[in-house]
Design an enzyme around this catalytic site. Structure first.
Site, PDB file in Angstrom:
ATOM      1  N   ASP A 142       0.870  -1.190   0.000  1.00 58.99           N
ATOM      2  CA  ASP A 142       0.000   0.000   0.000  1.00 58.99           C
ATOM      3  C   ASP A 142       0.901   1.233   0.000  1.00 58.99           C
ATOM      4  O   ASP A 142       2.116   1.140   0.235  1.00 58.99           O
ATOM      5  CB  ASP A 142      -0.926   0.002   1.225  1.00 58.99           C
ATOM      6  CG  ASP A 142      -1.908   1.178   1.224  1.00 58.99           C
ATOM      7  OD1 ASP A 142      -2.346   1.594   0.136  1.00 58.99           O
ATOM      8  OD2 ASP A 142      -2.236   1.690   2.316  1.00 58.99           O
ATOM      9  N   SER A 143       0.289   2.400  -0.208  1.00 59.93           N
ATOM     10  CA  SER A 143       1.055   3.641  -0.102  1.00 59.93           C
ATOM     11  C   SER A 143       1.516   3.856   1.339  1.00 59.93           C
ATOM     12  O   SER A 143       2.632   4.322   1.584  1.00 59.93           O
ATOM     13  CB  SER A 143       0.186   4.824  -0.534  1.00 59.93           C
ATOM     14  OG  SER A 143      -1.032   4.820   0.192  1.00 59.93           O
ATOM     15  N   HIS A 185      -7.302   2.509   3.966  1.00 60.44           N
ATOM     16  CA  HIS A 185      -7.082   3.246   5.223  1.00 60.44           C
ATOM     17  C   HIS A 185      -8.367   3.364   6.054  1.00 60.44           C
ATOM     18  O   HIS A 185      -8.301   3.504   7.272  1.00 60.44           O
ATOM     19  CB  HIS A 185      -6.578   4.667   4.930  1.00 60.44           C
ATOM     20  CG  HIS A 185      -5.118   4.754   4.625  1.00 60.44           C
ATOM     21  ND1 HIS A 185      -4.577   4.359   3.430  1.00 60.44           N
ATOM     22  CD2 HIS A 185      -4.068   5.200   5.378  1.00 60.44           C
ATOM     23  CE1 HIS A 185      -3.262   4.566   3.441  1.00 60.44           C
ATOM     24  NE2 HIS A 185      -2.930   5.069   4.613  1.00 60.44           N
ATOM     25  N   CYS A 205      -4.483  -1.637  -1.924  1.00 54.78           N
ATOM     26  CA  CYS A 205      -4.667  -0.205  -2.179  1.00 54.78           C
ATOM     27  C   CYS A 205      -5.622  -0.060  -3.354  1.00 54.78           C
ATOM     28  O   CYS A 205      -5.305  -0.515  -4.470  1.00 54.78           O
ATOM     29  CB  CYS A 205      -3.310   0.418  -2.505  1.00 54.78           C
ATOM     30  SG  CYS A 205      -3.403   2.167  -2.945  1.00 54.78           S
ATOM     31  N   CYS A 249     -11.161   2.673   0.278  1.00 47.22           N
ATOM     32  CA  CYS A 249      -9.745   2.991   0.507  1.00 47.22           C
ATOM     33  C   CYS A 249      -9.357   2.161   1.725  1.00 47.22           C
ATOM     34  O   CYS A 249     -10.081   2.165   2.733  1.00 47.22           O
ATOM     35  CB  CYS A 249      -9.569   4.484   0.809  1.00 47.22           C
ATOM     36  SG  CYS A 249      -7.922   4.902   1.447  1.00 47.22           S
TER      37      CYS A 249
HETATM   38  N1  DGL Z   1      -4.877   3.097   0.962  1.00 50.42           N
HETATM   39  C1  DGL Z   1      -5.030   3.593  -0.337  1.00 50.42           C
HETATM   40  C2  DGL Z   1      -6.283   3.120  -1.027  1.00 50.42           C
HETATM   41  O1  DGL Z   1      -6.775   2.055  -0.727  1.00 50.42           O
HETATM   42  C3  DGL Z   1      -4.663   4.980  -0.740  1.00 50.42           C
HETATM   43  C4  DGL Z   1      -4.283   6.033   0.223  1.00 50.42           C
HETATM   44  C5  DGL Z   1      -3.511   7.149  -0.458  1.00 50.42           C
HETATM   45  O2  DGL Z   1      -4.141   8.098  -0.964  1.00 50.42           O
HETATM   46  O3  DGL Z   1      -2.291   7.038  -0.513  1.00 50.42           O
HETATM   47  O4  DGL Z   1      -6.792   3.765  -1.897  1.00 50.42           O
END
Ligand code: DGL
Length: 258
Positions: A9-10, A186, A73, A184
């Site tokens: 992931d980021s 997160h 991600c 997302c």
């Molecule tokens: N966790 C990421 C996702 O599922 C992206 C978060 C970011 O913007 O870096 O989209």
């Protein structure tokens, strides 16, 4: 040769898929890799992102010797899954917004999509809605500031409820919306805060279980877990260390991206 399961992931968002992965694959070794030097991904241009995701995943696959890559991600998966699959020799499991299960669950036929600004606007997301939620109204909300709140939360700080309230407010303006897709990785980390922002019953749907089940099907020759799982980061620091430790990973090592 057997290898671990690599989760990418980021930032720390991909940690939200670790519990379902460990539930389905309790004996498999995991490696977590994040590109936190370039966080957040959700507001970056597509061309740049594709190049970056390919470079980081290539480096992480080489450094980990993994048997499968789980792209935990949505922002990366809705853009770069095809490129990753043609570029890498290991199988790739992607993460896309859980529109299909949300549409199946919604009684009111009005669902919300909470994701990064990149993901809410992607053609991939349009296609998911067209294929699985044609009879639903879908309210899309770009929620980029919540990525930072989730990062802060896992670093041991209290997330700012005012930010979560403000960002999610468009979802609660209409009475009949009953289901929200956390598009997302997160955002499941902030699940309780999102429910608190709603001030009414709402069901949250994420992709964690589906990713874990898909990984079981795709991964072969998994290395057995021995001690703490490993982690890699493009900018390892004390905050990230804390998040990794909470999820049973060792201190992140520097991932050098060529
Ligand atoms: N966790 C990421 C996702 O599922 C992206 C978060 C970011 O913007 O870096 O989209």
């Amino acid at each position: 040769m057997s290898g671990p399961i690599l989760i990418f992931d980021s930032g720390v968002g991909g940690l939200s898929v670790v519990p379902p992965l460990r539930h389905h694959l309790p004996d498999a070794a995991l490696v977590y890799a994040c590109d936190n030097a370039m966080l957040p991904y959700g507001m970056r241009p597509d061309d740049w992102l594709v190049e970056r995701i390919l470079a980081v995943c290539e480096a992480a696959v080489a450094a980990s010797g993994c048997c499968v890559l789980v792209v935990a991600c949505n922002t990366a998966s809705t853009l770069a899954l095809d490129a990753l699959r043609s570029h890498l020799t290991v199988p790739v499991v992607g993460t896309v917004p859980a529109i299909k299960p949300a549409a199946a669950l919604s009684v009111s036929r009005h669902i919300g999509l909470l994701a990064t600004s990149a993901t809410v606007a992607r053609p991939y997301t349009d296609r998911l809605i067209e294929a699985f939620a044609r009879d639903c109204r879908v309210t899309r909300v770009a929620a980029d500031p919540m990525v930072r709140e989730a990062e802060r939360f896992l670093a041991g700080e209290e997330p700012d409820q005012a930010v979560i309230d403000a960002v999610t407010a468009p979802l609660w303006e209409v009475d009949d919306l009953d289901t929200v897709v956390l598009g997302c990785t997160h955002f499941p980390l902030l699940g309780e805060r999102i429910v608190a922002a709603a001030h009414r019953p709402v069901q949250l749907v994420d992709s964690g279980e589906a990713i874990a089940r898909r990984t079981v099907q795709v991964a072969n020759d998994m290395a057995p877990r021995t001690g703490l799982d490993q982690s890699l980061a493009t900018a390892p620091d004390a905050r990230l260390c804390r998040a990794m430790a909470t999820f049973g990973f060792d201190e992140p090592r520097l991932l050098i991206v060529g």
